[in-house]
Write an enzyme that holds these catalytic residues in place. Sequence first.
Site, PDB file in Angstrom:
ATOM      1  N   CYS A 119       0.817  -1.221   0.000  1.00  0.00           N
ATOM      2  CA  CYS A 119       0.000   0.000   0.000  1.00  0.00           C
ATOM      3  C   CYS A 119       0.849   1.269   0.000  1.00  0.00           C
ATOM      4  O   CYS A 119       0.360   2.353  -0.308  1.00  0.00           O
ATOM      5  CB  CYS A 119      -0.946   0.013   1.187  1.00  0.00           C
ATOM      6  SG  CYS A 119      -2.038  -1.404   1.210  1.00  0.00           S
ATOM      7  N   HIS A 260      -3.432   7.008   2.627  1.00  0.00           N
ATOM      8  CA  HIS A 260      -3.846   5.727   2.057  1.00  0.00           C
ATOM      9  C   HIS A 260      -5.253   5.421   2.563  1.00  0.00           C
ATOM     10  O   HIS A 260      -5.536   5.535   3.758  1.00  0.00           O
ATOM     11  CB  HIS A 260      -2.855   4.640   2.497  1.00  0.00           C
ATOM     12  CG  HIS A 260      -3.333   3.270   2.183  1.00  0.00           C
ATOM     13  ND1 HIS A 260      -3.820   2.930   0.941  1.00  0.00           N
ATOM     14  CD2 HIS A 260      -3.426   2.144   2.940  1.00  0.00           C
ATOM     15  CE1 HIS A 260      -4.179   1.671   0.942  1.00  0.00           C
ATOM     16  NE2 HIS A 260      -3.958   1.173   2.142  1.00  0.00           N
ATOM     17  N   ASN A 290     -10.366   0.024  -0.320  1.00  0.00           N
ATOM     18  CA  ASN A 290      -8.902   0.084  -0.264  1.00  0.00           C
ATOM     19  C   ASN A 290      -8.330  -0.471  -1.570  1.00  0.00           C
ATOM     20  O   ASN A 290      -8.457  -1.666  -1.844  1.00  0.00           O
ATOM     21  CB  ASN A 290      -8.445  -0.751   0.942  1.00  0.00           C
ATOM     22  CG  ASN A 290      -6.940  -0.779   1.127  1.00  0.00           C
ATOM     23  OD1 ASN A 290      -6.191  -0.364   0.251  1.00  0.00           O
ATOM     24  ND2 ASN A 290      -6.500  -1.291   2.259  1.00  0.00           N
TER      25      ASN A 290
HETATM   26  N1  ACO Z   1     -19.130  -8.603   8.566  1.00  0.00           N
HETATM   27  C1  ACO Z   1     -19.621  -8.953   9.771  1.00  0.00           C
HETATM   28  N2  ACO Z   1     -18.864  -9.384  10.769  1.00  0.00           N
HETATM   29  C2  ACO Z   1     -17.538  -9.452  10.553  1.00  0.00           C
HETATM   30  C3  ACO Z   1     -16.955  -9.116   9.326  1.00  0.00           C
HETATM   31  C4  ACO Z   1     -17.821  -8.675   8.313  1.00  0.00           C
HETATM   32  N3  ACO Z   1     -17.370  -8.303   7.093  1.00  0.00           N
HETATM   33  N4  ACO Z   1     -15.629  -9.274   9.413  1.00  0.00           N
HETATM   34  C5  ACO Z   1     -15.379  -9.734  10.662  1.00  0.00           C
HETATM   35  N5  ACO Z   1     -16.532  -9.837  11.339  1.00  0.00           N
HETATM   36  C6  ACO Z   1     -16.743 -10.281  12.692  1.00  0.00           C
HETATM   37  C7  ACO Z   1     -15.616 -11.134  13.216  1.00  0.00           C
HETATM   38  O1  ACO Z   1     -15.816 -12.493  12.819  1.00  0.00           O
HETATM   39  C8  ACO Z   1     -15.735 -10.953  14.702  1.00  0.00           C
HETATM   40  O2  ACO Z   1     -16.755 -11.793  15.162  1.00  0.00           O
HETATM   41  P1  ACO Z   1     -16.596 -12.578  16.560  1.00  0.00           P
HETATM   42  O3  ACO Z   1     -16.426 -11.483  17.598  1.00  0.00           O
HETATM   43  O4  ACO Z   1     -17.862 -13.332  16.661  1.00  0.00           O
HETATM   44  O5  ACO Z   1     -15.363 -13.414  16.396  1.00  0.00           O
HETATM   45  C9  ACO Z   1     -16.243  -9.511  14.832  1.00  0.00           C
HETATM   46  O6  ACO Z   1     -16.768  -9.156  13.562  1.00  0.00           O
HETATM   47  C10 ACO Z   1     -15.167  -8.538  15.242  1.00  0.00           C
HETATM   48  O7  ACO Z   1     -14.065  -8.776  14.386  1.00  0.00           O
HETATM   49  P2  ACO Z   1     -12.769  -7.942  14.543  1.00  0.00           P
HETATM   50  O8  ACO Z   1     -11.758  -8.467  13.582  1.00  0.00           O
HETATM   51  O9  ACO Z   1     -12.427  -7.848  15.973  1.00  0.00           O
HETATM   52  O10 ACO Z   1     -13.305  -6.531  14.041  1.00  0.00           O
HETATM   53  P3  ACO Z   1     -12.555  -5.180  14.093  1.00  0.00           P
HETATM   54  O11 ACO Z   1     -13.356  -4.214  14.850  1.00  0.00           O
HETATM   55  O12 ACO Z   1     -11.107  -5.316  14.419  1.00  0.00           O
HETATM   56  O13 ACO Z   1     -12.638  -4.722  12.564  1.00  0.00           O
HETATM   57  C11 ACO Z   1     -11.330  -4.647  10.568  1.00  0.00           C
HETATM   58  C12 ACO Z   1     -12.058  -5.537  11.566  1.00  0.00           C
HETATM   59  C13 ACO Z   1     -12.356  -3.746   9.884  1.00  0.00           C
HETATM   60  C14 ACO Z   1     -10.649  -5.510   9.537  1.00  0.00           C
HETATM   61  C15 ACO Z   1     -10.326  -3.776  11.330  1.00  0.00           C
HETATM   62  O14 ACO Z   1      -9.497  -4.579  12.134  1.00  0.00           O
HETATM   63  C16 ACO Z   1      -9.486  -2.987  10.407  1.00  0.00           C
HETATM   64  O15 ACO Z   1      -9.951  -2.118   9.721  1.00  0.00           O
HETATM   65  N6  ACO Z   1      -8.175  -3.230  10.381  1.00  0.00           N
HETATM   66  C17 ACO Z   1      -7.292  -2.572   9.463  1.00  0.00           C
HETATM   67  C18 ACO Z   1      -7.100  -3.488   8.353  1.00  0.00           C
HETATM   68  C19 ACO Z   1      -6.961  -2.822   7.045  1.00  0.00           C
HETATM   69  O16 ACO Z   1      -7.414  -1.745   6.796  1.00  0.00           O
HETATM   70  N7  ACO Z   1      -6.338  -3.555   6.197  1.00  0.00           N
HETATM   71  C20 ACO Z   1      -6.188  -3.136   4.881  1.00  0.00           C
HETATM   72  C21 ACO Z   1      -4.925  -3.606   4.363  1.00  0.00           C
HETATM   73  S1  ACO Z   1      -3.587  -2.863   5.171  1.00  0.00           S
HETATM   74  C22 ACO Z   1      -3.563  -1.368   4.646  1.00  0.00           C
HETATM   75  O17 ACO Z   1      -4.079  -1.079   3.623  1.00  0.00           O
HETATM   76  C23 ACO Z   1      -2.925  -0.414   5.499  1.00  0.00           C
END
Ligand code: ACO
Length: 333
Positions: A119, A260, A290
Site C-alpha cells: 500500500c 492511504h 482500499n
Molecule cells: N461482517 C460482519 N462481521 C464481521 C466481518 C464482516 N465483514 N468481518 C469480521 N466480522 C466479525 C468477526 O468475525 C468478529 O466476530 P466474533 O467477535 O464473533 O469473532 C467480529 O466481527 C469482530 O471482528 P474484529 O476483527 O475484531 O473486528 P474489528 O473491529 O477489528 O474490525 C477490521 C475488523 C475492519 C478488519 C479492522 O481490524 C481494520 O480495519 N483493520 C485494518 C485493516 C486494514 O485496513 N487492512 C487493509 C490492508 S492494510 C492497509 O491497507 C494499510
Amino acid sequence: MKSTMPKSVVIRGTGSYLPEKVVSNDDIAKFLDTSDEWIYARTGIKRRHIAAEGEAASDMALKASLRAIESAGLTPADMDLVIVTTVTPDMLFPSTACILQAKLGIRNNIPCFDLEAACSGFVYGVEVAARMMQSGLYRNALVVSSEKISAMVDWNDRSTCVLFGDGAGAVVLSASDEPNIGILGSVLGADGSDNAMLRLPAGGSLMPPTRQTVEKGLHFLQMDGKEVFKHAVQIMKDKALEVLDLCEVSASEVSLMIPHQANVRIVESVAKRLHIPMEKVFLNMEDCANTSSASIPIALDSAIRSNRISKGSYVLFVAFGAGLTWGATLVKM
Ligand code: ACO
C-alpha cells in the site's frame, strides 16, 4: 555527462481509472454473512469498483496513464521513465511496467520497472522517480499504481474481501527549473520482521502453486486486521510528522492530507493526532474501498479534478502497508 540537474520535480499531470462494475456492501451481504451496517461502521466503505474478468493491472494502468499524460499536456513518447507500483502484477514476469510500456507504444530505450511496497508503493514510487530525475537524466516520469485486489482475496472470507477494491492512479512527474516546488521531501521505511501481518503466502518461489496451495486457499491475501490497524495509526502519524519536520512545514500549513484509503477510523485517528481537521483530509474509501498502492493517486486525481487543491498549497501523502512498509511525502503543488 550531458544532463542538467533540475531545481525541482513537480506533479505535472494526474489521471485515474476505476472499473465500471460497482459492488455495494448490500451486494456482498447477499452471498456472505455480513451487512452494510457492519462494514460501513467499521471501515467507512460503502462500495468498491471491481475489474472485469480479463481486465489486468496493466489495462487499468494504461487508462490512468493516458489520462495523466493528457492532463500534463504531453504524449506517451515524452516519458523517460515508467514505474508501476502493484501487488497484483499481470504476471510474475515480465514486469507490468514493461507490459504497460508496450501498450502505451513508447520507445524502447527507457527504464521501465515494477516497484512493490504494497500500500506504500505510490509514495515509494514517487520518491524513487524524483531521485532519479534529480540526476538530470530523466525529464518526465510516469508513476502509475494499479491494483486488482479482487483477484487476490477470498470472496468467502468476510474479514478481508469487504475491505478492498480495484483501480489505478497515475502521475506524470516533470523536472522543473523553479525552486522550492513539487516534491519537497519524503520519508520511507520498512520493518520486515512483521511481514506475516499481511501477506499472500503462495504463488511465489517459497510456495509455488500446487493443488494443495489452492485447496488451502494460500493464494489469497491473509491479514491480522487488528494488528494492522494499531501499527497503521502510530506509523502514519509518526511519518507525517517526520516529513513535515524534514521540510520545515507545520501541520497547520497543510491544505490537504491524502492518506492511504484503508479505513476511515485509521485516518480519523491519524488526523486527530496530527491536529489536522477532517475537512482537510481527502477521503474516497466510501466509493472505492482500499485499492492498495493505487489509493493515493486515485484520490489525488479526484481532489485535483474537484478543485480541492490550489496552486502553491501543501499536500501531504501518507501511507502504510504490507511488509510492513510506510512512507510520507510533502508536495507543494
Ligand atoms: N461482517 C460482519 N462481521 C464481521 C466481518 C464482516 N465483514 N468481518 C469480521 N466480522 C466479525 C468477526 O468475525 C468478529 O466476530 P466474533 O467477535 O464473533 O469473532 C467480529 O466481527 C469482530 O471482528 P474484529 O476483527 O475484531 O473486528 P474489528 O473491529 O477489528 O474490525 C477490521 C475488523 C475492519 C478488519 C479492522 O481490524 C481494520 O480495519 N483493520 C485494518 C485493516 C486494514 O485496513 N487492512 C487493509 C490492508 S492494510 C492497509 O491497507 C494499510
